[in-house]
Design a protein around this motif. Structure first.
Motif: not given
Length: 204
Positions: A124-126, A128-153
């Protein structure tokens, strides 16, 4: 090894899988959500990990296998809640949701040698999994969720940070009744498929 995180809602009628109603009742939708969550958690339990964590909105129930730490979800939007889940990790971590009951331990067995991040795109464009070798919460903040572009963004965000990204197989989330039947066909022996077979569409 890796910390495996599952972010989920307690499967209560009216709070989960609302896009399944109709054709199913809120009670049936909650039963399907519980089965999807149970399949997901058992796949995580069977995968190699240093730690297994359920990041939960609600209270745990009998569907939770042994061996999981349970953390409450923080308040805020989904990007904030995902970011907060990673903030509780040290070392490599892979986060998934409860919408892909077809997931297998093999899909969750990731090796960060030669890469910094994993992204599992959803149909659906989102993601289902995200893995980070070094967890960095800032990499997710501000990413628009539940849109057809979520995964690409999200992918663009990882690449912009200079991370080497490895892609996991594309999976289908369970959002609608059509999704439910398609996913059950992919994992016909799971709890989700068995529960779906017992659900009778509500007539109006």
């Amino acid at each position: 090894m890796t910390t495996l995180l599952v972010i989920a809602k307690e499967p209560l009628p009216g709070r989960v899988k609302t896009r399944l109603t109709p054709p199913f009742s809120p009670q049936q939708a909650a039963q399907l959500a519980e089965a999807a969550l149970a399949d997901t958690l058992h796949a995580v339990a069977a995968a190699p990990a240093t730690r297994r964590v359920l990041v939960l909105d609600g209270a745990p129930g009998p569907w939770l296998p042994a061996g999981f730490d349970v953390l409450p979800q923080c308040a805020g939007s989904l990007d904030e809640r995902l970011a907060d889940a990673f903030a509780h990790c040290s070392g490599p971590a892979l986060l998934i949701g409860m919408d892909t009951p077809q997931v297998t331990p093999r899909l969750l067995t990731v090796d960060f040698t030669g890469c910094d991040a994993y992204l599992g795109p959803a149909e659906d464009g989102g993601f289902w999994a995200l893995g980070l070798a070094e967890p960095a919460p800032a990499l997710l903040r501000g990413v628009p969720m539940s849109t057809p572009r979520t995964g690409a963004v999200q992918r663009e965000r990882l690449l912009a940070a200079g991370l080497r990204v490895r892609e996991l197989p594309r999976l289908r989330d369970v959002d609608t009744a059509a999704d439910a039947h398609a996913v059950a066909a992919l994992a016909p022996h799971g709890r989700f498929a068995a529960r779906l077979a017992r659900c009778t569409p509500v007539t109006r």
